[in-house]
Design a protein around this motif. Sequence first.
Motif, short mmCIF file in Angstrom:
data_model
loop_
_atom_site.label_atom_id
_atom_site.label_comp_id
_atom_site.label_asym_id
_atom_site.label_seq_id
_atom_site.Cartn_x
_atom_site.Cartn_y
_atom_site.Cartn_z
N ARG A 53 0.86 -1.18 0.00
CA ARG A 53 0.00 0.00 0.00
C ARG A 53 0.90 1.23 0.00
O ARG A 53 1.77 1.37 0.85
N ARG A 59 -3.61 10.27 -0.90
CA ARG A 59 -4.05 9.32 -1.94
C ARG A 59 -3.36 7.98 -1.69
O ARG A 59 -2.15 7.94 -1.49
N LEU A 61 -2.68 4.02 -3.07
CA LEU A 61 -2.69 3.00 -4.12
C LEU A 61 -2.36 1.69 -3.45
O LEU A 61 -1.49 1.63 -2.58
N SER A 62 -3.03 0.61 -3.86
CA SER A 62 -2.83 -0.68 -3.22
C SER A 62 -2.76 -1.79 -4.25
O SER A 62 -3.35 -1.69 -5.32
N SER A 63 -2.03 -2.84 -3.91
CA SER A 63 -1.97 -4.03 -4.76
C SER A 63 -3.01 -5.06 -4.35
O SER A 63 -3.13 -6.10 -4.98
N GLY A 67 -10.23 -3.89 -6.65
CA GLY A 67 -9.88 -2.54 -7.07
C GLY A 67 -8.40 -2.22 -6.97
O GLY A 67 -8.02 -1.09 -6.72
N ARG A 69 -4.81 -1.02 -7.62
CA ARG A 69 -4.31 0.04 -8.49
C ARG A 69 -2.80 -0.04 -8.66
O ARG A 69 -2.22 0.75 -9.38
N LEU A 70 -2.18 -0.99 -7.97
CA LEU A 70 -0.73 -1.21 -8.05
C LEU A 70 -0.47 -2.65 -8.44
O LEU A 70 -1.22 -3.55 -8.06
N ASP A 88 1.74 0.59 -12.53
CA ASP A 88 0.29 0.64 -12.66
C ASP A 88 -0.17 -0.74 -13.13
O ASP A 88 0.64 -1.55 -13.59
N THR A 89 -1.44 -1.03 -13.02
CA THR A 89 -1.93 -2.37 -13.35
C THR A 89 -1.83 -2.69 -14.84
O THR A 89 -1.87 -3.85 -15.22
N GLU A 95 5.11 3.21 -10.74
CA GLU A 95 4.52 4.04 -9.70
C GLU A 95 5.56 4.36 -8.64
O GLU A 95 5.58 5.47 -8.11
#
Length: 127
Positions: A53, A59, A61-63, A67, A69-70, A88-89, A95
């Motif tokens: 995370r 903001r 972003l999480s793996s 949902g 985003r990483l 990014d996915t 990132e």
Amino acid sequence: MKVKALLAVACLIGAAAPAVATGGYSCATAGAAPLRLAIVTAHGVAPVVAQVRLTERGRTLSSAAPGARLLIAQSWIDSRELKLDLTDTGLQRYEARLRARITGRLTAVGTITRNGVTRPIRCTIEQ
């Protein structure tokens, strides 16, 4: 008698299951707007990054699904260093890229590059 046999089998199956311990790293840059990384690792035959995370300026972003985003593109963990490439996915851009040396039993220091800017970062090892 059947109940005792079933309980014995259940105990044996549970004892035969591989043990996977988790731990991780809590990393942050210094300054007024710190970037933070929460890294969850699993330890089996070799340590592996299971989830990340990244939080910056409110903001996150999480793996982790759903949902995500990483994407954890690559990672390396051993007794001397921690390396982590997050994209990014769609695998179109980095990132963040973390490069840290394990400096003590519970600390690691290094750099993180995000949006073309490289900053010092300090990590605490959580066991």
